[in-house]
Design a protein around this motif. Sequence first.
Motif, mmCIF file in Angstrom:
data_model
loop_
_atom_site.group_PDB
_atom_site.id
_atom_site.type_symbol
_atom_site.label_atom_id
_atom_site.label_comp_id
_atom_site.label_asym_id
_atom_site.label_seq_id
_atom_site.Cartn_x
_atom_site.Cartn_y
_atom_site.Cartn_z
ATOM 1 N N UNK A 26 0.550 -0.713 -0.518
ATOM 2 C CA UNK A 26 -0.135 0.230 -0.081
ATOM 3 C C UNK A 26 0.931 0.761 -0.264
ATOM 4 N N UNK A 27 2.108 1.541 0.979
ATOM 5 C CA UNK A 27 2.318 2.915 0.711
ATOM 6 C C UNK A 27 3.337 2.494 -0.625
ATOM 7 N N UNK A 28 3.688 1.961 -1.393
ATOM 8 C CA UNK A 28 4.270 2.006 -2.506
ATOM 9 C C UNK A 28 3.380 3.165 -3.771
ATOM 10 N N UNK A 29 2.211 2.225 -3.482
ATOM 11 C CA UNK A 29 1.110 3.310 -4.009
ATOM 12 C C UNK A 29 0.005 4.682 -3.679
ATOM 13 N N UNK A 30 0.731 4.686 -2.084
ATOM 14 C CA UNK A 30 0.521 5.890 -2.013
ATOM 15 C C UNK A 30 1.623 7.023 -1.603
ATOM 16 N N UNK A 31 2.919 6.720 -1.225
ATOM 17 C CA UNK A 31 3.951 7.232 -1.191
ATOM 18 C C UNK A 31 3.663 8.478 -2.110
ATOM 19 N N UNK A 32 4.031 8.590 -3.758
ATOM 20 C CA UNK A 32 3.548 9.402 -4.443
ATOM 21 C C UNK A 32 2.498 10.249 -3.488
ATOM 22 N N UNK A 33 1.871 10.314 -3.269
ATOM 23 C CA UNK A 33 0.828 11.587 -2.782
ATOM 24 C C UNK A 33 1.133 12.039 -1.579
ATOM 25 N N UNK A 34 1.708 10.576 -0.577
ATOM 26 C CA UNK A 34 2.547 11.674 0.149
ATOM 27 C C UNK A 34 3.379 12.782 0.755
ATOM 28 N N UNK A 35 4.387 12.174 -0.486
ATOM 29 C CA UNK A 35 5.824 13.668 -0.912
ATOM 30 C C UNK A 35 5.138 14.728 -1.450
ATOM 31 N N UNK A 36 4.500 13.751 -2.422
ATOM 32 C CA UNK A 36 3.891 15.471 -2.692
ATOM 33 C C UNK A 36 2.991 16.126 -1.974
ATOM 34 N N UNK A 37 2.109 15.773 -0.810
ATOM 35 C CA UNK A 37 1.039 16.460 0.033
ATOM 36 C C UNK A 37 2.736 17.303 1.545
ATOM 37 N N UNK A 38 3.261 16.502 1.679
ATOM 38 C CA UNK A 38 4.559 16.632 3.113
ATOM 39 C C UNK A 38 5.492 17.122 2.090
ATOM 40 N N UNK A 39 5.840 17.713 0.947
ATOM 41 C CA UNK A 39 6.748 18.830 0.524
ATOM 42 C C UNK A 39 7.693 17.552 1.027
ATOM 43 N N UNK A 40 8.341 16.178 0.770
ATOM 44 C CA UNK A 40 9.352 15.756 0.798
ATOM 45 C C UNK A 40 9.670 14.362 -0.475
ATOM 46 N N UNK A 41 10.479 15.452 -1.265
ATOM 47 C CA UNK A 41 10.653 14.773 -2.656
ATOM 48 C C UNK A 41 12.394 14.299 -2.935
ATOM 49 N N UNK A 42 12.877 14.772 -2.033
ATOM 50 C CA UNK A 42 14.166 14.056 -1.720
ATOM 51 C C UNK A 42 14.515 13.304 -0.610
ATOM 52 N N UNK A 43 12.842 12.407 0.280
ATOM 53 C CA UNK A 43 13.542 11.846 1.327
ATOM 54 C C UNK A 43 12.151 10.601 0.346
ATOM 55 N N UNK A 44 12.408 10.534 -0.826
ATOM 56 C CA UNK A 44 10.787 9.935 -0.890
ATOM 57 C C UNK A 44 11.392 8.385 -0.744
ATOM 58 N N UNK A 45 13.211 8.465 -1.752
ATOM 59 C CA UNK A 45 13.387 6.657 -1.591
ATOM 60 C C UNK A 45 13.926 6.003 0.006
ATOM 61 N N UNK A 46 14.059 7.188 0.504
ATOM 62 C CA UNK A 46 14.747 6.897 1.758
ATOM 63 C C UNK A 46 13.084 5.888 2.568
#
Length: 461
Positions: A38-58
């Motif tokens: 599930x995290x694999x599916x929603x992480x792009x949404x999470x990253x965009x909302x929390x402004x966390x593109x730099x920590x996406x892979x981490x």
Amino acid sequence: MSGTSAAATPGGIWSGERLAVTIGAVALIFLAAVQSLAVTTVMPVVSAELDGADLYAVAFSATLATSVIGMVAAGAWSDRSQPVAPLTASVLLFVAGLVLAGLAPSMPLLVVGRLIQGLGTGGETVALYVVVARVYPRALHGRVFAAFSAAWVVPSLVGPFLAGAVAEFLHWRWVFLGVAILTLAAFLVVLVRLGGRDLRTAEPAADRVGGRLLCAVAVALGALAVSLAGTAGTWSWAVVAASAVVLAVAVRPLLPRGTLRSARGLPSVVLMRGLIAGSLFGAEIYVPYLLIDGYGFSPVWAGLGLTTAALAWAAAAEVSGRFGDRIGNGRIAAIGTTLLAAATAIAAVTALAGLSPGVVIAGWTLAGAGMGLMYPRLTVLTLAYSTPQNQGFNSSALSISDAVGAATTIAVMGVVFTALTGTDAGFPAVFVIATALASAALVPGLRMGHGHELRRPPGAG
């Protein structure tokens, strides 16, 4: 009732006093798998909302890295006492990490939650393996691990869709918080059944574990560094090389002696697990990528393209659980690695020659069948080679090999793929790496031998 007497009780995994334990344990595995997918599916949404593109892979690598620490700690704890206490601690860490991630107001805090979650994930898996060893007789181990394997497969069919629906109609935070609530409920089922039972061994292990925990921390840091190597630019290969040295040195005390040289017996079982995990999970990342980038599939259809492989995994796991003794370890290794190597080779040829996408989808079904045949059998063999004093250590070693093999391979494939960006060689190259690993796994596969998995209690059919 002790673990010994429980082992002598007749019945299957879905009957009698084992029913509640089986239901709760399978549910815990199922929920961990659902959350991972599930995290694999929603992480792009999470990253965009929390402004966390730099920590996406981490956010992904953090959980894998700290899971190694949880594996070692839970294994040592189980060997010294009984698995209920480490299982309880692991579940609480897993839930705490989910809650922190689900409530996180920023991406750094979400990553901290994922780090805590990893400690619980690794410990929970190992503790459940020890529960199986001390509650179920050897004759039923194959069926239990076939059920565990199926609990990982089913989420691959419904997990991404459900996660997308939750994120769209509720909020992505419920992907974390919902699993946390359900995990507590599943754990209570297990705890109520095992809470009053003495699952300690007659001669608990008394070895020092401080050194192993330090090694686990080093392995976690090394795995995390390898996972981040692709972001190091021109220094990528230097980071991979340095991390590989750290991993090779630090992982040795966490594995059975002789694992890295494929010594006969348990060391080869553990080594084979790492090789096939690297081959499958490394390549699997690029199959939907190829379908989307090369053939214009939507993410939903690319994911559904892997459904047949998930079904094949479940079917093969059932065959392995029921007929593994009859087939034999050598045949399972030969058949499983051949199917996995064939699947990755078909993917490489498809990418290189531009064949129909149906070819890679059909071919990937072979990978699911091969892994379903091998994965539960390797766990059965690990417990068969174990004594009550080292069940925790050996179970954690198997999981560590799995995690390190997958993390290292994914990182190396990422560096190779990035280096070949702009050419037509990227996809074929990563699939060739996977084929080489699957082929190499046959060497330890033919050196696994037999533990006591062929023994049956008196009167067993």
